[in-house]
Design a protein around this motif. Structure first.
Motif, short mmCIF file in Angstrom:
data_model
loop_
_atom_site.label_atom_id
_atom_site.label_comp_id
_atom_site.label_asym_id
_atom_site.label_seq_id
_atom_site.Cartn_x
_atom_site.Cartn_y
_atom_site.Cartn_z
N ALA A 1 23.32 -18.26 46.26
CA ALA A 1 24.22 -19.32 46.86
C ALA A 1 23.86 -20.75 46.35
O ALA A 1 24.69 -21.47 45.99
CB ALA A 1 24.54 -19.21 48.20
N PHE A 2 22.62 -21.16 46.51
CA PHE A 2 22.00 -22.17 46.10
C PHE A 2 22.20 -22.39 44.60
O PHE A 2 22.43 -23.53 44.16
CB PHE A 2 20.58 -22.34 46.66
CG PHE A 2 20.42 -22.85 47.96
CD1 PHE A 2 21.17 -23.96 48.61
CD2 PHE A 2 19.56 -22.12 48.93
CE1 PHE A 2 21.01 -24.20 49.95
CE2 PHE A 2 19.15 -22.66 50.24
CZ PHE A 2 20.22 -23.56 50.62
N MET B 1 20.69 -15.91 49.94
CA MET B 1 20.66 -17.35 50.04
C MET B 1 20.22 -18.19 48.67
O MET B 1 20.71 -19.17 48.60
CB MET B 1 19.75 -17.56 50.97
CG MET B 1 19.79 -19.02 51.48
SD MET B 1 21.28 -19.50 52.40
CE MET B 1 20.62 -20.36 53.79
N ARG B 2 19.69 -17.67 48.22
CA ARG B 2 19.17 -18.12 46.72
C ARG B 2 20.21 -18.36 45.71
O ARG B 2 20.36 -19.17 45.03
CB ARG B 2 17.86 -17.47 46.24
CG ARG B 2 16.55 -17.51 46.85
CD ARG B 2 15.40 -16.82 46.17
NE ARG B 2 14.23 -17.01 47.20
CZ ARG B 2 12.92 -16.52 46.84
NH1 ARG B 2 13.01 -15.59 45.81
NH2 ARG B 2 11.96 -16.53 47.69
#
Length: 59
Positions: free
Chosen positions: A4-5, A1-2
């Motif tokens: 992707a951000f 997720m990190r």
């Protein structure tokens, strides 16, 4: 997720800077490099993303 951000933020900064430079506001050193690359035929998104990724790796 990190990750992707992180990727989304790099793209977001590239788009925002393109809009900033497109408005004919004074360009800084990185912006000047980006506009020089685009005048030589490099796509705007590729030029800005390349600059940002290079700075990320160096930093």
């Amino acid at each position: 997720m990190r990750v992707a951000f992180l990727a989304m933020s790099v793209v977001g900064v590239a788009v925002a800077t393109g809009l900033y430079v497109g408005g004919r506001v004074e360009a800084g050193p990185r912006d000047g490099l980006m506009t020089g690359l685009t005048q030589r035929g490099v796509p705007l998104i590729a030029a800005r993303a390349g600059i940002e990724v290079t700075l990320l790796v160096v930093g």
